[in-house]
Write a protein that holds these residues in place. Structure first.
Motif, PDB file in Angstrom:
ATOM      1  N   GLN A   1     -38.675 -20.851 -17.764  1.00  0.00           N
ATOM      2  CA  GLN A   1     -37.972 -21.003 -19.055  1.00  0.00           C
ATOM      3  C   GLN A   1     -37.344 -22.402 -19.123  1.00  0.00           C
ATOM      4  O   GLN A   1     -36.127 -22.553 -19.174  1.00  0.00           O
ATOM      5  CB  GLN A   1     -36.913 -19.902 -19.185  1.00  0.00           C
ATOM      6  N   VAL A   2     -38.187 -23.399 -19.122  1.00  0.00           N
ATOM      7  CA  VAL A   2     -37.731 -24.793 -19.154  1.00  0.00           C
ATOM      8  C   VAL A   2     -38.491 -25.506 -20.274  1.00  0.00           C
ATOM      9  O   VAL A   2     -39.722 -25.429 -20.347  1.00  0.00           O
ATOM     10  CB  VAL A   2     -37.988 -25.498 -17.802  1.00  0.00           C
ATOM     11  N   CYS A   3     -37.723 -26.197 -21.122  1.00  0.00           N
ATOM     12  CA  CYS A   3     -38.317 -26.800 -22.325  1.00  0.00           C
ATOM     13  C   CYS A   3     -39.416 -27.803 -22.003  1.00  0.00           C
ATOM     14  O   CYS A   3     -40.422 -27.876 -22.689  1.00  0.00           O
ATOM     15  CB  CYS A   3     -37.230 -27.477 -23.141  1.00  0.00           C
ATOM     16  N   CYS A   4     -39.212 -28.601 -20.947  1.00  0.00           N
ATOM     17  CA  CYS A   4     -40.151 -29.698 -20.665  1.00  0.00           C
ATOM     18  C   CYS A   4     -41.246 -29.290 -19.686  1.00  0.00           C
ATOM     19  O   CYS A   4     -41.966 -30.153 -19.159  1.00  0.00           O
ATOM     20  CB  CYS A   4     -39.391 -30.915 -20.158  1.00  0.00           C
ATOM     21  N   ASN A   5     -41.395 -27.999 -19.428  1.00  0.00           N
ATOM     22  CA  ASN A   5     -42.410 -27.574 -18.457  1.00  0.00           C
ATOM     23  C   ASN A   5     -43.807 -28.080 -18.800  1.00  0.00           C
ATOM     24  O   ASN A   5     -44.203 -28.094 -19.973  1.00  0.00           O
ATOM     25  CB  ASN A   5     -42.439 -26.044 -18.359  1.00  0.00           C
TER      26      ASN A   5
ATOM     27  N   TRP B   1     -30.153 -20.824 -23.942  1.00  0.00           N
ATOM     28  CA  TRP B   1     -29.679 -19.979 -22.840  1.00  0.00           C
ATOM     29  C   TRP B   1     -30.248 -20.354 -21.475  1.00  0.00           C
ATOM     30  O   TRP B   1     -29.874 -19.770 -20.462  1.00  0.00           O
ATOM     31  CB  TRP B   1     -29.985 -18.502 -23.128  1.00  0.00           C
ATOM     32  N   ASN B   2     -31.171 -21.318 -21.402  1.00  0.00           N
ATOM     33  CA  ASN B   2     -31.844 -21.539 -20.118  1.00  0.00           C
ATOM     34  C   ASN B   2     -31.040 -22.391 -19.131  1.00  0.00           C
ATOM     35  O   ASN B   2     -31.155 -22.219 -17.929  1.00  0.00           O
ATOM     36  CB  ASN B   2     -33.252 -22.114 -20.327  1.00  0.00           C
ATOM     37  N   TYR B   3     -30.223 -23.316 -19.662  1.00  0.00           N
ATOM     38  CA  TYR B   3     -29.356 -24.138 -18.804  1.00  0.00           C
ATOM     39  C   TYR B   3     -27.945 -24.132 -19.418  1.00  0.00           C
ATOM     40  O   TYR B   3     -27.463 -25.167 -19.873  1.00  0.00           O
ATOM     41  CB  TYR B   3     -29.888 -25.572 -18.702  1.00  0.00           C
ATOM     42  N   PRO B   4     -27.270 -22.992 -19.412  1.00  0.00           N
ATOM     43  CA  PRO B   4     -26.040 -22.873 -20.204  1.00  0.00           C
ATOM     44  C   PRO B   4     -24.947 -23.885 -19.841  1.00  0.00           C
ATOM     45  O   PRO B   4     -24.380 -24.537 -20.715  1.00  0.00           O
ATOM     46  CB  PRO B   4     -25.566 -21.445 -19.924  1.00  0.00           C
ATOM     47  N   PHE B   5     -24.656 -24.019 -18.549  1.00  0.00           N
ATOM     48  CA  PHE B   5     -23.562 -24.916 -18.130  1.00  0.00           C
ATOM     49  C   PHE B   5     -23.996 -26.373 -18.290  1.00  0.00           C
ATOM     50  O   PHE B   5     -23.251 -27.215 -18.801  1.00  0.00           O
ATOM     51  CB  PHE B   5     -23.203 -24.625 -16.668  1.00  0.00           C
ATOM     52  N   GLN B   6     -25.227 -26.629 -17.877  1.00  0.00           N
ATOM     53  CA  GLN B   6     -25.716 -28.004 -17.911  1.00  0.00           C
ATOM     54  C   GLN B   6     -25.819 -28.536 -19.345  1.00  0.00           C
ATOM     55  O   GLN B   6     -25.446 -29.677 -19.619  1.00  0.00           O
ATOM     56  CB  GLN B   6     -27.100 -28.017 -17.256  1.00  0.00           C
ATOM     57  N   ILE B   7     -26.302 -27.709 -20.246  1.00  0.00           N
ATOM     58  CA  ILE B   7     -26.426 -28.162 -21.645  1.00  0.00           C
ATOM     59  C   ILE B   7     -25.032 -28.461 -22.212  1.00  0.00           C
ATOM     60  O   ILE B   7     -24.829 -29.461 -22.913  1.00  0.00           O
ATOM     61  CB  ILE B   7     -27.171 -27.115 -22.511  1.00  0.00           C
ATOM     62  N   ALA B   8     -24.057 -27.601 -21.882  1.00  0.00           N
ATOM     63  CA  ALA B   8     -22.684 -27.834 -22.369  1.00  0.00           C
ATOM     64  C   ALA B   8     -22.157 -29.170 -21.844  1.00  0.00           C
ATOM     65  O   ALA B   8     -21.472 -29.917 -22.559  1.00  0.00           O
ATOM     66  CB  ALA B   8     -21.771 -26.682 -21.951  1.00  0.00           C
ATOM     67  N   ALA B   9     -22.506 -29.506 -20.601  1.00  0.00           N
ATOM     68  CA  ALA B   9     -22.061 -30.793 -20.021  1.00  0.00           C
ATOM     69  C   ALA B   9     -22.834 -31.957 -20.639  1.00  0.00           C
ATOM     70  O   ALA B   9     -22.251 -32.994 -20.978  1.00  0.00           O
ATOM     71  CB  ALA B   9     -22.250 -30.770 -18.504  1.00  0.00           C
ATOM     72  N   TRP B  10     -24.147 -31.793 -20.798  1.00  0.00           N
ATOM     73  CA  TRP B  10     -24.979 -32.869 -21.359  1.00  0.00           C
ATOM     74  C   TRP B  10     -24.516 -33.262 -22.765  1.00  0.00           C
ATOM     75  O   TRP B  10     -24.666 -34.399 -23.179  1.00  0.00           O
ATOM     76  CB  TRP B  10     -26.457 -32.436 -21.421  1.00  0.00           C
ATOM     77  N   LYS B  11     -23.965 -32.301 -23.482  1.00  0.00           N
ATOM     78  CA  LYS B  11     -23.518 -32.615 -24.850  1.00  0.00           C
ATOM     79  C   LYS B  11     -22.060 -33.087 -24.873  1.00  0.00           C
ATOM     80  O   LYS B  11     -21.715 -34.061 -25.541  1.00  0.00           O
ATOM     81  CB  LYS B  11     -23.702 -31.390 -25.761  1.00  0.00           C
TER      82      LYS B  11
ATOM     83  N   PRO C   1     -32.698 -41.332 -19.964  1.00  0.00           N
ATOM     84  CA  PRO C   1     -32.702 -40.644 -21.264  1.00  0.00           C
ATOM     85  C   PRO C   1     -33.739 -39.514 -21.310  1.00  0.00           C
ATOM     86  O   PRO C   1     -34.817 -39.631 -20.729  1.00  0.00           O
ATOM     87  CB  PRO C   1     -33.086 -41.751 -22.258  1.00  0.00           C
ATOM     88  N   PHE C   2     -33.382 -38.454 -22.028  1.00  0.00           N
ATOM     89  CA  PHE C   2     -34.256 -37.277 -22.140  1.00  0.00           C
ATOM     90  C   PHE C   2     -34.314 -36.846 -23.599  1.00  0.00           C
ATOM     91  O   PHE C   2     -33.280 -36.704 -24.250  1.00  0.00           O
ATOM     92  CB  PHE C   2     -33.685 -36.136 -21.281  1.00  0.00           C
ATOM     93  N   GLY C   3     -35.516 -36.627 -24.117  1.00  0.00           N
ATOM     94  CA  GLY C   3     -35.647 -36.160 -25.497  1.00  0.00           C
ATOM     95  C   GLY C   3     -37.092 -36.201 -25.934  1.00  0.00           C
ATOM     96  O   GLY C   3     -37.972 -36.634 -25.183  1.00  0.00           O
TER      97      GLY C   3
HETATM   98  O1  LIG Z   1     -34.916 -26.942 -20.641  1.00  0.00           O
HETATM   99  C1  LIG Z   1     -35.043 -28.138 -20.719  1.00  0.00           C
HETATM  100  C2  LIG Z   1     -34.519 -29.201 -19.832  1.00  0.00           C
HETATM  101  C3  LIG Z   1     -33.064 -29.153 -19.692  1.00  0.00           C
HETATM  102  C4  LIG Z   1     -32.385 -29.050 -18.544  1.00  0.00           C
HETATM  103  N1  LIG Z   1     -31.091 -29.043 -18.871  1.00  0.00           N
HETATM  104  C5  LIG Z   1     -30.988 -29.110 -20.186  1.00  0.00           C
HETATM  105  N2  LIG Z   1     -32.221 -29.222 -20.677  1.00  0.00           N
END
Ligand SMILES: O=CCc1c[nH]cn1
Ligand SMILES: NC(=O)c1ccc[n+]([C@@H]2O[C@H](COP(=O)([O-])OP(=O)(O)OC[C@H]3O[C@@H](n4cnc5c(N)ncnc54)[C@H](O)[C@@H]3O)[C@@H](O)[C@H]2O)c1
Length: 467
Positions: free
Chosen positions: A259-263, A129-139, A429-431
């Motif tokens: 609320q960011v995974c890579c913080n 839920w933290n980056y809803p639009f962006q995650i949908a685009a990234w995938k 790349p991100f992961g």
């Molecule tokens: O939350 C982690 C980083 C990110 C940004 N957009 C998708 N993931």
């Protein structure tokens, strides 16, 4: 392919949405994003109807960003950046689509082989839920660029903007059924992961759910990408540019309400500069304007929901009990605007006196809480930074170029930022490493995670006569 995707999720079709999860804001309501063309976006809170309307690209960016603010609670300033990153991602993979190619391999006797990069089939995307639009685009962008179809399930807490993305694809000419949005929670996610016609699952979310997704996918021998949580270290050496290091620490902790995974939530600061660092970081944290996320001046909006706010505040209370000192924030924040008094706001928090064994230092808080830890030597800090089951990201601030690259090499994480933090250009790349997951999003390499290689061997002479 379009038929295949509809087979996977009966009732799904591009641009329509079924909201069923009782936990979310839109529960039981119906979202019809394509009711009228060329009119303004309208929300009807009383009925829950949402009309998304098509305008110029620029207007659309603003409208989607506003919807993302309503969806998620992040500030409009950040939401606009998210929308930009999303369209850049789609353009990037649209560009790569025409460049997908195999290899020609010459064999003895005039024979040869070639490889073809082929789609996997129906891919499932499951989002956080933290980056809803962006995650949908990234995938979806790399999935579609490689010739796949995608069924995307957003988090039930943020069901709105993935549907807008479906609308955009439809408007751009993507055939019906090639990108579908299906709403729901764990039950819906489980159905998707177990469906025999699904070839791949790309999951973004927590480690516990990621394990379940991997287990279900393993049963069907489906490919998986797991983008999971983190507890990333940010290491600040005494020879850094302190101004940039302070900015980096804020970027590493307070975007999207933390609320960011890579913080980089474990901020290791070399002892010699600790007083100056703390003074500056606390001064700037206190100055962060928390409040109405739709205002341009706001820098921090609301957390995703009440249980999550309580969980984050609980981490702060526990940290105090374990001996941490709250230098600022860490409390529920009630804005003066009467319409916001029930919002899930909190003041961004800096914790000092932290030790590596404290809960706030070991566990992912996923909120605006920075834990600061002192260190003496490079060797010591790298060992402490790696002492975690997570491995999503890391960062180092130093002016010593050799040290910077040595530390980057020795940190066990999928990304290391040198003299910056939390920038995610689509070309890169991100992961994760370790329990932060595997597979990658963004960059050229992601093509490999959404395609399979076929080898074609061509004989130009006679078949050997062995028998
Ligand atoms: O939350 C982690 C980083 C990110 C940004 N957009 C998708 N993931
Ligand atoms: N590495 C990354 O790129 C990245 C990006 C964003 C968020 N995250 C992580 O996501 C977490 C926060 O997001 P969250 O709370 O939405 O995570 P979550 O694991 O609770 O949920 C993620 C998604 O999985 C779905 N889901 C839940 N149970 C499922 C099941 N049994 N089968 C299939 N799907 C299921 C949810 O409905 C949601 O869509 C944090 O840990 C954060 O670090 C990682």
């Amino acid at each position: 392919m379009a038929q295949a995707i509809l087979d996977v999720m009966p009732g799904a079709s591009t641009g329509t949405v079924q909201v069923s999860d009782p936990l979310n804001f839109w529960a039981g309501k119906r979202v019809e994003p394509r009711q009228q063309k060329n009119a303004e976006p309208v929300f009807e809170p009383a009925t829950g109807d949402c009309f998304f309307l098509l305008g110029s690209r620029w207007e659309k960016r603003e409208k989607i960003a506003k919807l993302e603010v309503i969806n998620n609670g992040k500030s409009i300033t950040e939401a606009l950046v998210d929308i930009d990153i999303a369209w850049q991602c789609i353009e990037y993979y649209a560009g790569l689509a025409g460049a997908l190619a195999g290899q020609h391999v010459q064999l003895p006797g005039g024979a040869f082989a070639y490889t073809r990069r082929e789609p996997l089939g129906v891919c499932v995307g499951i989002g956080a839920w933290n980056y809803p639009f962006q995650i949908a685009a990234w995938k979806s962008a790399p999935a579609l660029a490689c010739g796949n179809a995608m069924v995307f399930k957003p988090s039930p807490f943020t069901p709105v903007t993935a549907v807008i993305l479906a609308e955009i694809y439809k408007e751009a000419g993507v055939p019906d059924g090639l990108f579908c949005v299906v709403q729901g929670g764990a039950e819906t996610g489980t159905i998707l992961c177990q469906h025999p016609k699904v070839a791949k699952v790309s999951f973004t979310g927590s480690v516990p759910t990621g394990k379940k997704v991997m287990e279900m996918s393993a049963k069907g021998v489906k490919q998986v990408t797991l983008e999971l949580g983190g507890k990333s270290p940010l290491i600040i050496f005494k020879d850094c540019d302190l101004e940039n290091a302070v900015r980096g620490a804020l970027m590493a902790n307070f975007l999207t309400q933390g609320q960011v995974c890579c913080n980089g939530t474990r901020v290791f600061v070399q002892k010699d500069i600790m007083p100056q660092f703390l003074e500056e970081v606390v001064k700037r944290t206190k100055a962060i304007l928390v409040g109405d996320p739709l205002l341009d001046s706001t820098r921090m909006g609301a957390l995703i929901n009440k249980p999550h706010l309580e969980k984050v505040l609980g981490f702060v209370s526990q940290a105090k009990l374990q001996g941490a000192r709250v230098l600022c924030g860490g409390e529920r924040f009630v804005p003066s605007d009467p319409k916001l008094v029930n919002g899930y706001f909190m003041s961004p928090c800096v914790l000092d006196n932290c030790r590596d064994d404290m809960t706030c230092v070991k566990e992912e808080i996923f909120g605006p809480v920075m834990s600061v830890l002192p260190f003496d030597t490079e060797e010591e800090v790298v060992q402490r930074a790696n002492n975690t089951t997570f491995g999503l990201a890391s960062g180092v601030f130093t002016r010593d170029i050799s040290r910077a690259h040595r530390v980057a090499e020795n940190l066990e994480a999928g990304t290391c930022f040198i003299n910056n933090y939390n920038i995610s250009p689509v070309e890169v790349p991100f992961g994760g490493y370790k329990m932060s997951g595997f597979g990658r999003e963004n960059g050229q390499v992601t093509i490999e995670y959404y395609s399979q290689l076929k080898t074609v061997v061509v004989e130009m002479g006679d078949v050997d006569n062995y028998f």
